[in-house]
Design a protein around this motif. Sequence first.
Motif, mmCIF file in Angstrom:
data_model
loop_
_atom_site.group_PDB
_atom_site.id
_atom_site.type_symbol
_atom_site.label_atom_id
_atom_site.label_comp_id
_atom_site.label_asym_id
_atom_site.label_seq_id
_atom_site.Cartn_x
_atom_site.Cartn_y
_atom_site.Cartn_z
ATOM 1 N N MET A 37 124.925 51.314 156.956
ATOM 2 C CA MET A 37 124.606 51.910 155.660
ATOM 3 C C MET A 37 123.239 52.574 155.697
ATOM 4 O O MET A 37 123.068 53.671 155.151
ATOM 5 N N TYR A 90 130.657 51.132 146.712
ATOM 6 C CA TYR A 90 130.070 49.788 146.628
ATOM 7 C C TYR A 90 129.890 49.399 145.175
ATOM 8 O O TYR A 90 129.939 50.235 144.275
ATOM 9 N N PHE A 117 131.001 49.262 151.307
ATOM 10 C CA PHE A 117 129.766 48.556 151.631
ATOM 11 C C PHE A 117 129.812 47.256 150.847
ATOM 12 O O PHE A 117 129.403 47.188 149.692
#
Length: 131
Positions: A37, A90, A117
């Motif tokens: 990320m 996310y 994520f």
Amino acid sequence: MKYLVLIAFLMTGSLAFGKAKSCTDYSQFKDVSKNEMQTIVKKKKATIVDVNSESSFEDTHIPGAVHFASVKGNFSKVLPKDKNAMVVAYCGGKMCTAWQRAAKMACEMGYKNIRHFSEGISGWKAMNKKG
């Protein structure tokens, strides 16, 4: 008659092998690690979608992320034209499932490289603490 049987067999086989996964099969969306990320953000390698509340997004979000609820009506306009480009969704953290709304919508629009994520904003904040 032989040709009809052969055509029916080939069609059945091609359907079985070519069957696309359902957009609600969330296991198909690979997880992005914390290190990945950071690289994605640094190199701007993906469209990042925050599915947290507006107040959470205003408080903090991953750099470059778009707020899903704010763009949901025009989601296709914030996503890249290339359907193979990476899209990372996310939400709050490992137990949060809100990210699935953005992943499902992107999938239904034909995007093929959707990621998750799972650390969410809580993991991002912990990872980027100063001090």
